[in-house]
Every structure is written in C-alpha cells, then in structure tokens.
Design a protein around this motif. Structure first.
Motif, PDB file in Angstrom:
ATOM      1  N   ARG A  67      -5.153  -0.597   5.432  1.00  0.00           N
ATOM      2  CA  ARG A  67      -6.274  -1.307   5.045  1.00  0.00           C
ATOM      3  C   ARG A  67      -7.366  -0.148   4.767  1.00  0.00           C
ATOM      4  O   ARG A  67      -7.548   0.501   5.106  1.00  0.00           O
ATOM      5  CB  ARG A  67      -6.697  -2.231   6.357  1.00  0.00           C
ATOM      6  CG  ARG A  67      -7.819  -3.142   6.100  1.00  0.00           C
ATOM      7  CD  ARG A  67      -7.801  -4.146   7.211  1.00  0.00           C
ATOM      8  NE  ARG A  67      -6.970  -5.128   7.312  1.00  0.00           N
ATOM      9  CZ  ARG A  67      -6.900  -6.374   6.724  1.00  0.00           C
ATOM     10  NH1 ARG A  67      -8.249  -6.670   6.231  1.00  0.00           N
ATOM     11  NH2 ARG A  67      -5.963  -7.394   6.644  1.00  0.00           N
ATOM     12  N   GLY A  72     -12.162  -2.808   3.514  1.00  0.00           N
ATOM     13  CA  GLY A  72     -11.217  -3.597   4.483  1.00  0.00           C
ATOM     14  C   GLY A  72     -10.284  -4.388   3.625  1.00  0.00           C
ATOM     15  O   GLY A  72      -9.517  -5.265   4.156  1.00  0.00           O
ATOM     16  N   ASP A  74      -6.933  -5.554   1.893  1.00  0.00           N
ATOM     17  CA  ASP A  74      -5.230  -5.379   2.397  1.00  0.00           C
ATOM     18  C   ASP A  74      -4.575  -4.442   1.272  1.00  0.00           C
ATOM     19  O   ASP A  74      -4.576  -4.970  -0.055  1.00  0.00           O
ATOM     20  CB  ASP A  74      -4.669  -6.663   2.520  1.00  0.00           C
ATOM     21  CG  ASP A  74      -3.383  -6.569   3.139  1.00  0.00           C
ATOM     22  OD1 ASP A  74      -2.995  -5.346   3.374  1.00  0.00           O
ATOM     23  OD2 ASP A  74      -2.686  -7.320   3.179  1.00  0.00           O
TER      24      ASP A  74
END
Ligand SMILES: [Zn+2]
Length: 80
Positions: A67, A72, A74
């Motif tokens: 991550r 943040g 993915d």
C-alpha cells in the motif's frame, strides 16, 4: 536476459576459451544484469502519486510496499 548471461559464456566455451576468460566475461555480465534489474525495480512507482514503492520514509527496502505510504493506493494490482 538470463539467455544473454548464460548464452555468451557457453558460446565462448564453444570456441575453446579458458575458464579465466569466461569468468572475466560472466562477472561483468552478471553485475550488469543485477544493476539493470535493480534500476528497473526502482522505476516501479505508485501509479497514483508516483512515489517509489521501495522507499519507506527515508529508507529504501528491497521489497515493494503493498500500500502506498503517501496516498494509500492499493499497489498489489500494478505488481502483478
Ligand atoms: Zn501513491
């Protein structure tokens, strides 16, 4: 790339070159391969914000983050 690393020494051995000369060929090729691979992995960056996946704050780690530590996102999708 592995075909180049192992193919050249094998081709040279076919011409009857000594192991010492083959070693002088294999080592630079191996180093070049590691450098290209290392630079290539450093080029992998977060698709959203462009942050390197191998940087955790101020330190660099040899495995990519799952991550993004900045935005943040993915990152498991872009590593497949
Ligand atoms: Zn990001």
């Amino acid at each position: 790339m592995p075909a180049i690393v192992w193919g050249v020494p094998l081709a040279l051995s076919a011409f009857g070159l000594s192991p010492k000369i083959m070693f002088a060929v294999i080592v630079p090729l191996g180093l070049a391969w590691v450098l290209i691979g290392g630079l290539g992995s450093l080029m992998i960056a977060c698709p959203r914000c462009g942050k390197s996946l191998f940087m955790r704050g101020f330190i660099s780690v040899p495995w990519p983050a799952k991550r993004c530590s900045r935005c943040g996102a993915d990152l498991t999708d872009c590593l497949r």
